[in-house]
Design an enzyme around this catalytic site. Sequence first.
Site, short mmCIF file in Angstrom:
data_model
loop_
_atom_site.label_atom_id
_atom_site.label_comp_id
_atom_site.label_asym_id
_atom_site.label_seq_id
_atom_site.Cartn_x
_atom_site.Cartn_y
_atom_site.Cartn_z
N ASP A 37 -60.22 -17.03 0.88
CA ASP A 37 -59.41 -16.56 -0.24
C ASP A 37 -60.28 -15.71 -1.17
OD1 ASP A 37 -57.23 -17.90 0.66
OD2 ASP A 37 -57.44 -19.61 -0.68
N ASP A 38 -59.68 -14.67 -1.73
CA ASP A 38 -60.33 -13.87 -2.78
C ASP A 38 -61.63 -13.24 -2.31
OD1 ASP A 38 -58.27 -14.72 -4.52
OD2 ASP A 38 -59.36 -16.57 -4.91
N CYS A 78 -51.63 -17.95 0.33
CA CYS A 78 -52.26 -18.80 1.34
C CYS A 78 -51.38 -19.18 2.53
CB CYS A 78 -52.77 -20.08 0.68
SG CYS A 78 -53.83 -19.80 -0.75
N LYS A 132 -59.26 -25.69 4.35
CA LYS A 132 -57.93 -25.82 3.74
C LYS A 132 -56.84 -25.55 4.79
CE LYS A 132 -56.38 -22.61 0.95
NZ LYS A 132 -56.07 -21.78 -0.25
N HIS A 134 -53.11 -26.28 4.37
CA HIS A 134 -52.04 -25.68 3.55
C HIS A 134 -50.87 -25.19 4.38
CE1 HIS A 134 -51.55 -23.69 -0.67
NE2 HIS A 134 -50.59 -24.55 -0.36
#
Length: 222
Positions: A37-38, A78, A132, A134
């Site tokens: 992420d990011d 996500c 993660k 998710h």
Amino acid sequence: MNHRLLPFYFFACILLTNCTTKEVKQVPPNIIVILADDLGYGDVGAYNPESKIKTPFLDQLASEGMRFTDAHTTSAVCTPTRYALLTGRYNWRTRLKEGVLTGKSKALIPADRTTLGSMLQRSGYETAFIGKWHLGMDWGLKEGEIFVEGGWNPEDYDQLDFSKPIANGPGTRGFDYSLALPASLDIAPYVYVENNQLTNIPTKVTIDEGEYSWWREGPTSD
């Protein structure tokens, strides 16, 4: 014999000789997928020598493996991104039409859906998922089948029995080993799930809002 054919004849003999030698068994390559992420395209040194972030190990992976320079995602958040990566399908072909799942959402990927993990398993790979998830997992319930999926209400977690193994998580979606966070770092429950079982049962619910104001309230393990 026509001497003009000698070079070709000699070459043909080499080919036939090589065909009769013992075939060398090719070892399939290791495959590592890192979804971050990011992380910007220019943050990794292999793609941007002027990056302010040192990424020597990622740079080594890039230099010794295969690099891709034209990739696109079907979503900027996500859950849908993970779904598309693991299944190869558009993320809107699920029940989730916007946003992301919660930490107690039911499994988004159907049991009969081929995933990147299950495809590699069929090819003889040993697979693992770490990080993660998710994508939803079905928690054990204290009683009945009543289950509140959406929202962030802490009382909803009273229906869950954290001592029971979870179902329809990474372990049944193509991964031999898994150590997963149910959702994001700011989404309860704050637990690790290793091979369908929590590593620690949550011992508290409230979060110190002064120190962790960005966390949503919910069950937390030590």
